[in-house]
Every structure is written in structure tokens, then in C-alpha cells.
Motif scaffolding. Structure first.
Motif, PDB file in Angstrom:
ATOM      1  N   LEU A   1       0.799  -1.227   0.000  1.00 28.15           N
ATOM      2  CA  LEU A   1       0.000   0.000   0.000  1.00 28.15           C
ATOM      3  C   LEU A   1       0.830   1.275   0.000  1.00 28.15           C
ATOM      4  N   GLY A   2       2.029   1.226   0.586  1.00 30.65           N
ATOM      5  CA  GLY A   2       2.779   2.458   0.747  1.00 30.65           C
ATOM      6  C   GLY A   2       2.017   3.419   1.634  1.00 30.65           C
ATOM      7  N   GLU A   3       1.886   4.664   1.218  1.00 30.38           N
ATOM      8  CA  GLU A   3       1.136   5.663   1.979  1.00 30.38           C
ATOM      9  C   GLU A   3      -0.301   5.768   1.497  1.00 30.38           C
ATOM     10  N   SER A   4      -0.699   4.925   0.551  1.00 30.69           N
ATOM     11  CA  SER A   4      -2.051   4.987  -0.009  1.00 30.69           C
ATOM     12  C   SER A   4      -3.040   4.235   0.877  1.00 30.69           C
ATOM     13  N   SER A   5      -4.305   4.559   0.727  1.00 30.95           N
ATOM     14  CA  SER A   5      -5.358   3.871   1.481  1.00 30.95           C
ATOM     15  C   SER A   5      -6.033   2.793   0.649  1.00 30.95           C
TER      16      SER A   5
ATOM     17  N   LEU B   1     -10.876  -6.733   0.481  1.00 28.74           N
ATOM     18  CA  LEU B   1     -11.554  -5.909  -0.514  1.00 28.74           C
ATOM     19  C   LEU B   1     -11.822  -4.477  -0.060  1.00 28.74           C
ATOM     20  N   ASP B   2     -11.806  -4.244   1.241  1.00 30.06           N
ATOM     21  CA  ASP B   2     -12.065  -2.878   1.720  1.00 30.06           C
ATOM     22  C   ASP B   2     -10.961  -1.909   1.315  1.00 30.06           C
ATOM     23  N   ILE B   3      -9.778  -2.420   0.946  1.00 32.16           N
ATOM     24  CA  ILE B   3      -8.706  -1.526   0.507  1.00 32.16           C
ATOM     25  C   ILE B   3      -8.368  -1.733  -0.976  1.00 32.16           C
ATOM     26  N   VAL B   4      -9.207  -2.503  -1.681  1.00 28.67           N
ATOM     27  CA  VAL B   4      -8.997  -2.744  -3.112  1.00 28.67           C
ATOM     28  C   VAL B   4      -9.954  -1.868  -3.916  1.00 28.67           C
TER      29      VAL B   4
END
Length: 259
Positions: free
Chosen positions: A97-101, A125-128
Motif C-alpha cells: 500500500l505504501g502511503e495509499s489507502s 476488498l475494503d482496501i482494493v
């Protein structure tokens, strides 16, 4: 560094058709600041095209020799390569993810792990944001199958409860090196909004698996060890039907019956 050959034990078939590559990029439509995870980059044919559209790309590859090749080929590029088995990779990790949500996922999935891999991704899936995959056509047909269809089964039910799937186009064997023995398909998957959250995920999965392991039986007999006759009546489901006759939400309702 010389090119390396596909390995059968990893189910490797490398895409070598420029027209198909262009179709994939058009369908995926990457934006420069997207956080993208590529699964199984192989020799980097798709990776190279993705890097033309992205400020950064993360790729996961299990083959150690392939990772060395990719590191050499894309030295100095904004590519991060993780030598890992995607089935044991935490998609929520900072490496991905790095700094992404959220993350977008793309890849030519090895035929031998496509189904377990999809189930693995469904857990996050909540972060896809979305997914675009090349899979065996048989798998694609199961993913988009509706109740009553010939290809309808466990994967159809579980996928339908988690994502909306669109079959975009078929890809013939000659588009790969070496050519596989089957036709492939490109699919796009979007997590459902709002998400459907089973109250008991384990029971749902076991219920669906048990039902389709006994798909020639009636529901009453196929699920005799999990659902009592009066419980079918409780949720208004006819237990004389067969497993392929139930909609995905019917299985969800059955899984949430209280004893």
C-alpha cells in the motif's frame, strides 16, 4: 542478462501480443498517481507498459530468477519488486500500500492458483479499488455465471457476494509464450458497494462448499449436516431444489440462521 524461460511448476505463460496488451491498458486506464500492484509480472511485458502510465508500480513475483531478471531489466525505474508468494502476501502491508489507502490490482494469474488467489484477495476488498485479471476462460465463466447456469458453482456464489465481475474479452493461446492449451479471458472486478459482510464467513464458505460438493442432490440431502428442514422453511427456501438453483443471497441467508 539473457532472457529466461517460463517454468511449468509456476504455471508461467508470458503474454506476447501487443494488441492484447493495448486492450488491457485501455480497460485498466491507469492514472499516474494510482497505487497499482501487479501479480506475477513474468518477464515484464505488461510491467513495461504500466510503467509508462504510472509514477510507481509494485510487482509481486515468486520466481527468484525472474526477480533477478526484472531487477536488471527495470533498473532505475519506479518499480518495487517483492519476491513473495502472493497467496501468503498481506495486501494491507506497507510494502504493497505504501502511503495509499487503496490499491488497484492487475495481473496474468497462473492457472493453478487463480481460484485460491481470488479468495485470498476477497479478504482485503475494503482496501482494493478494482482488479483486472487474465484468467483461464473456464474460471471467467464461473465468475460471471448466474444461478441455473452450467458453470454456476462455489466460485460463482462467493465472487458474486464480494464483487461485480465483467468479462471483457477472450485471449487465444497463440498470444502467449509458450501457448497454453486453453483460451484465456480478461475480467474486470469491482468490490461491491456497499459491501456485503457475512456474519459468519467460515460457515458461509463451508455451506457453499458442501452444497456444491453434492450438487446432484437436493438441498435437504446436500446440506443435511448443516441445515435442518425447518430452517429452510424459516428463510423461505425450498429444500427440494438443487444447489445450482439458489441465488448467492440465498446462501448468505442460510449461513446466518441461528440454531
Amino acid at each position: 542478462m539473457s532472457r529466461i524461460s517460463p517454468r511449468k511448476r509456476f504455471g508461467q505463460h508470458f503474454l506476447a501480443d501487443q494488441i492484447v496488451l493495448e486492450s488491457i491498458i485501455r480497460a485498466f486506464s491507469p492514472k499516474r498517481d494510482d497505487r497499482v500492484l501487479e501479480i506475477g509480472p513474468g518477464t515484464g511485458t505488461l510491467t513495461e507498459v504500466l510503467l509508462d502510465h504510472l509514477d510507481h508500480l509494485v510487482a509481486i513475483e515468486v520466481d527468484r530468477d525472474m526477480v533477478k531478471y526484472l531487477c536488471h531489466r527495470f533498473s532505475g525505474s519506479p518499480l518495487s519488486i517483492l519476491q513473495q508468494d502472493i497467496l501468503s502476501t498481506n495486501i494491507r502491508s506497507h510494502d504493497v500500500l505504501g502511503e495509499s489507502s487503496s490499491v488497484r490490482i492487475i495481473g496474468n494469474l497462473p492457472y493453478n492458483i487463480s481460484t485460491p488467489l481470488l479468495f485470498h484477495i476477497f479478504d482485503s476488498l475494503d482496501i482494493v479499488q478494482d482488479m483486472l485479471f487474465m484468467v483461464q476462460k473456464e474460471v471467467a465463466l464461473r465468475l460471471v455465471a448466474q444461478a441455473g447456469d452450467r458453470s454456476y458453482g462455489r466460485l460463482s456464489v462467493m465472487a458474486s457476494l464480494h464483487v461485480d465481475t465483467e468479462l471483457l474479452l477472450d485471449v487465444q493461446p497463440e498470444s502467449f509464450s509458450p501457448p497454453p492449451k486453453v483460451t484465456s479471458s480478461i475480467i474486470h472486478m469491482q468490490p461491491k458497494h456497499p459491501a456485503i459482510k457475512p456474519k459468519n464467513r467460515e460457515r458461509l464458505e463451508m455451506l457453499v462448499k458442501t452444497a456444491f460438493s453434492n450438487r446432484r442432490k437436493t438441498l435437504r440431502n446436500a446440506l443435511s449436516n448443516m441445515v435442518a428442514p425447518e430452517q429452510f422453511k424459516q428463510v423461505g427456501i425450498d429444500y427440494s431444489l438443487r444447489p445450482e438453483n439458489l441465488e448467492p443471497l440465498d446462501y448468505l441467508r442460510l449461513s446466518e440462521i441461528r440454531d
